[in-house]
Write an enzyme that holds these catalytic residues in place. Structure first.
Site, PDB file in Angstrom:
ATOM      1  N   ARG A  64       0.835  -1.207   0.000  1.00 48.49           N
ATOM      2  CA  ARG A  64       0.000   0.000   0.000  1.00 48.49           C
ATOM      3  C   ARG A  64       0.869   1.257   0.000  1.00 48.49           C
ATOM      4  O   ARG A  64       0.572   2.244  -0.698  1.00 48.49           O
ATOM      5  CB  ARG A  64      -0.913  -0.014   1.235  1.00 48.49           C
ATOM      6  CG  ARG A  64      -1.826   1.198   1.377  1.00 48.49           C
ATOM      7  CD  ARG A  64      -2.703   1.042   2.625  1.00 48.49           C
ATOM      8  NE  ARG A  64      -3.513   2.214   2.899  1.00 48.49           N
ATOM      9  CZ  ARG A  64      -4.685   2.493   2.336  1.00 48.49           C
ATOM     10  NH1 ARG A  64      -5.180   1.663   1.429  1.00 48.49           N
ATOM     11  NH2 ARG A  64      -5.352   3.573   2.651  1.00 48.49           N
ATOM     12  N   HIS A  68       0.648   4.245  -2.741  1.00 51.78           N
ATOM     13  CA  HIS A  68       0.323   5.611  -2.351  1.00 51.78           C
ATOM     14  C   HIS A  68       1.469   6.578  -2.635  1.00 51.78           C
ATOM     15  O   HIS A  68       1.243   7.782  -2.745  1.00 51.78           O
ATOM     16  CB  HIS A  68      -0.076   5.659  -0.871  1.00 51.78           C
ATOM     17  CG  HIS A  68      -1.485   5.222  -0.632  1.00 51.78           C
ATOM     18  ND1 HIS A  68      -2.364   5.907   0.161  1.00 51.78           N
ATOM     19  CD2 HIS A  68      -2.187   4.162  -1.114  1.00 51.78           C
ATOM     20  CE1 HIS A  68      -3.543   5.299   0.169  1.00 51.78           C
ATOM     21  NE2 HIS A  68      -3.449   4.222  -0.603  1.00 51.78           N
ATOM     22  N   GLY A  74       4.416  10.517  -8.901  1.00 52.87           N
ATOM     23  CA  GLY A  74       5.407   9.515  -9.273  1.00 52.87           C
ATOM     24  C   GLY A  74       6.051   8.825  -8.079  1.00 52.87           C
ATOM     25  O   GLY A  74       5.896   9.248  -6.931  1.00 52.87           O
ATOM     26  N   ASP A  76       8.583   8.563  -5.922  1.00 51.81           N
ATOM     27  CA  ASP A  76       9.687   9.459  -5.560  1.00 51.81           C
ATOM     28  C   ASP A  76       9.942   9.525  -4.059  1.00 51.81           C
ATOM     29  O   ASP A  76      10.680  10.391  -3.585  1.00 51.81           O
ATOM     30  CB  ASP A  76       9.400  10.867  -6.079  1.00 51.81           C
ATOM     31  CG  ASP A  76       8.109  11.453  -5.485  1.00 51.81           C
ATOM     32  OD1 ASP A  76       7.416  10.738  -4.723  1.00 51.81           O
ATOM     33  OD2 ASP A  76       7.804  12.624  -5.775  1.00 51.81           O
ATOM     34  N   SER A  78       8.162  10.616  -1.810  1.00 55.80           N
ATOM     35  CA  SER A  78       7.634  11.822  -1.165  1.00 55.80           C
ATOM     36  C   SER A  78       6.752  11.473   0.028  1.00 55.80           C
ATOM     37  O   SER A  78       6.672  12.250   0.994  1.00 55.80           O
ATOM     38  CB  SER A  78       6.861  12.677  -2.176  1.00 55.80           C
ATOM     39  OG  SER A  78       5.802  11.936  -2.763  1.00 55.80           O
ATOM     40  N   ASN A  96      -3.984   8.815   3.676  1.00 56.38           N
ATOM     41  CA  ASN A  96      -2.776   8.242   4.274  1.00 56.38           C
ATOM     42  C   ASN A  96      -2.799   8.211   5.794  1.00 56.38           C
ATOM     43  O   ASN A  96      -2.312   7.249   6.412  1.00 56.38           O
ATOM     44  CB  ASN A  96      -1.545   9.037   3.817  1.00 56.38           C
ATOM     45  CG  ASN A  96      -1.276   8.899   2.343  1.00 56.38           C
ATOM     46  OD1 ASN A  96      -1.670   7.921   1.710  1.00 56.38           O
ATOM     47  ND2 ASN A  96      -0.610   9.882   1.758  1.00 56.38           N
ATOM     48  N   HIS A 195      -5.590  -6.289  -2.651  1.00 50.72           N
ATOM     49  CA  HIS A 195      -6.507  -6.430  -1.528  1.00 50.72           C
ATOM     50  C   HIS A 195      -6.802  -7.888  -1.198  1.00 50.72           C
ATOM     51  O   HIS A 195      -7.678  -8.168  -0.388  1.00 50.72           O
ATOM     52  CB  HIS A 195      -7.818  -5.681  -1.820  1.00 50.72           C
ATOM     53  CG  HIS A 195      -7.701  -4.202  -1.663  1.00 50.72           C
ATOM     54  ND1 HIS A 195      -8.745  -3.328  -1.882  1.00 50.72           N
ATOM     55  CD2 HIS A 195      -6.640  -3.423  -1.317  1.00 50.72           C
ATOM     56  CE1 HIS A 195      -8.329  -2.081  -1.679  1.00 50.72           C
ATOM     57  NE2 HIS A 195      -7.067  -2.114  -1.346  1.00 50.72           N
ATOM     58  N   THR A 196      -6.073  -8.793  -1.791  1.00 54.62           N
ATOM     59  CA  THR A 196      -6.181 -10.196  -1.375  1.00 54.62           C
ATOM     60  C   THR A 196      -5.465 -10.410  -0.051  1.00 54.62           C
ATOM     61  O   THR A 196      -5.593 -11.465   0.571  1.00 54.62           O
ATOM     62  CB  THR A 196      -5.618 -11.131  -2.463  1.00 54.62           C
ATOM     63  OG1 THR A 196      -6.026 -12.474  -2.175  1.00 54.62           O
ATOM     64  CG2 THR A 196      -4.097 -11.078  -2.533  1.00 54.62           C
ATOM     65  N   ASP A 240      -9.821 -10.343   2.703  1.00 57.25           N
ATOM     66  CA  ASP A 240     -10.139 -11.717   2.307  1.00 57.25           C
ATOM     67  C   ASP A 240     -10.145 -12.569   3.573  1.00 57.25           C
ATOM     68  O   ASP A 240      -9.093 -12.849   4.139  1.00 57.25           O
ATOM     69  CB  ASP A 240      -9.094 -12.226   1.309  1.00 57.25           C
ATOM     70  CG  ASP A 240      -9.172 -13.728   1.090  1.00 57.25           C
ATOM     71  OD1 ASP A 240     -10.245 -14.314   1.342  1.00 57.25           O
ATOM     72  OD2 ASP A 240      -8.150 -14.324   0.678  1.00 57.25           O
ATOM     73  N   THR A 243      -8.199 -16.528   3.051  1.00 59.13           N
ATOM     74  CA  THR A 243      -6.741 -16.653   3.143  1.00 59.13           C
ATOM     75  C   THR A 243      -6.164 -15.250   3.311  1.00 59.13           C
ATOM     76  O   THR A 243      -5.542 -14.706   2.395  1.00 59.13           O
ATOM     77  CB  THR A 243      -6.160 -17.324   1.884  1.00 59.13           C
ATOM     78  OG1 THR A 243      -6.617 -16.603   0.713  1.00 59.13           O
ATOM     79  CG2 THR A 243      -6.606 -18.772   1.769  1.00 59.13           C
ATOM     80  N   ASP A 248      -2.985 -14.507  -3.122  1.00 60.26           N
ATOM     81  CA  ASP A 248      -3.542 -15.423  -4.115  1.00 60.26           C
ATOM     82  C   ASP A 248      -4.658 -14.716  -4.878  1.00 60.26           C
ATOM     83  O   ASP A 248      -4.769 -13.496  -4.820  1.00 60.26           O
ATOM     84  CB  ASP A 248      -4.043 -16.705  -3.432  1.00 60.26           C
ATOM     85  CG  ASP A 248      -5.024 -16.419  -2.288  1.00 60.26           C
ATOM     86  OD1 ASP A 248      -5.628 -15.322  -2.265  1.00 60.26           O
ATOM     87  OD2 ASP A 248      -5.189 -17.295  -1.410  1.00 60.26           O
TER      88      ASP A 248
END
Length: 320
Positions: A64, A68, A74, A76, A78, A96, A195-196, A240, A243, A248
């Protein structure tokens, strides 16, 4: 000789003008540190492995963090900058604050990298490598990471607030947000598969489990037990629940079964243009893994605009 010099001068001048109009960057390379810091990948892995083993959720958090970072001007680094009296960073942007974590892991990697190769490897490259390792350590695919990014000397909280999709995003707004970064609808759907793994706060999925019709009733009831209609905003639930710590294709299987946790998740399978791809990924983990890896490389190629001041930070949290 004079004519040749004149032509060369004209060519160089044209290239400089072009760089003022379009982003011009050194090309990223998987061998960028082959001579200057050949052990950088093993150093990153040596820190990531115990961090993910101790807390699998940290793997999802680092993925994540990479997303983000890249989606705001880009890749970078930051997002790693702390606020100062003269710089308002991105850590406290709406998308954030209280949701992005893992900064201490990046700090630990940076400390070891600096000890081995001082002032050589950017924090942005460390985040990219750490995200790849996070996926792989959670039993997901691996890939070669192109390197050579630099760390921005600026940050933009307003850009973070404007560019990062939220949990209530529609399918159309997701497609548009990714298209603005040069990423296709297929790449958006593949990247959403991150998001698995990971957990999300009750605050971000309460509206779905209490107010949306396209949700499995048994799944909704299970989530409601830890996410009441009032209070408990910080209570966590896995994206999920089958698992939760394995990278997966179960995320897509869940969407087909109307078990997407956030509104933005289920939007990928809700009678729209991505339904067919979600079904494909739910039935073929190999295709998903391949598409995800390629999309991560492409997203990792998002770089700051030409003219952005950059450096290789010695401390990821502050400017040199």
């Amino acid at each position: 000789m004079g004519l040749l010099f004149a032509r060369s001068f004209v060519l160089v001048t044209a290239l400089l003008v072009l760089c003022l109009l379009l982003p011009c960057h050194a090309k990223l390379s998987t061998k960028f540190y082959a001579k200057t810091c050949p052990n950088v990948e093993s150093i990153v892995r040596a820190v990531m492995a115990p961090a993910v083993a101790a807390e699998p959720r940290m793997g999802a958090s680092i993925i994540r963090l990479f997303f983000h970072d890249c989606f705001v001007n880009g890749c970078d680094a930051s997002i790693l900058l702390d606020d100062t009296p003269t710089l308002t960073g991105e850590k406290n942007a709406g998308a954030n604050a209280n949701s992005v974590r893992g900064y201490e892991v990046i700090d630990a990697i940076k400390t070891r990298v600096e000890a081995a190769c001082k002032a050589t490897v950017s924090c942005a490259d460390i985040v990219a490598l750490a995200a790849r390792d996070a996926v792989n350590l959670l039993r997901g695919p691996t890939w070669k990471v192109p390197l050579g990014r630099k760390d921005s000397r600026t940050a933009s909280q307003s850009a973070a607030n404007a560019n990062l999709p939220g949990p209530g995003s529609s399918a159309a707004s997701l497609v548009a947000a990714f298209a603005a970064k040069g990423l296709s609808a297929r790449e958006m759907t593949a990247l959403s598969g991150a998001h698995t793994v990971g957990r999300v706060r009750c605050l971000f999925f309460r509206g779905r489990i209490y107010g949306e019709p396209n949700i499995n009733a048994t799944f909704a009831a299970a989530r409601q037990r830890t996410c009441p209609q009032t209070g408990g905003d910080s209570n966590l639930a896995p994206f999920d629940d089958q698992t939760p710590d394995t990278f997966d294709n179960a995320y897509y299987t869940n969407l087909v079964a109307q078990r997407g946790l956030m509104h933005s998740d289920q939007e990928l399978f809700n009678g729209g243009s991505q339904d067919g791809l979600v079904r494909k990924y739910s039935g073929n983990a190999k295709i998903f893994a391949g598409d995800f890896a390629k999309a991560m490389v492409k997203m990792g190629g998002l770089l700051p605009a030409a003219g952005t001041p950059t450096e290789v930070r010695l401390n990821c949290r502050m400017l040199n």
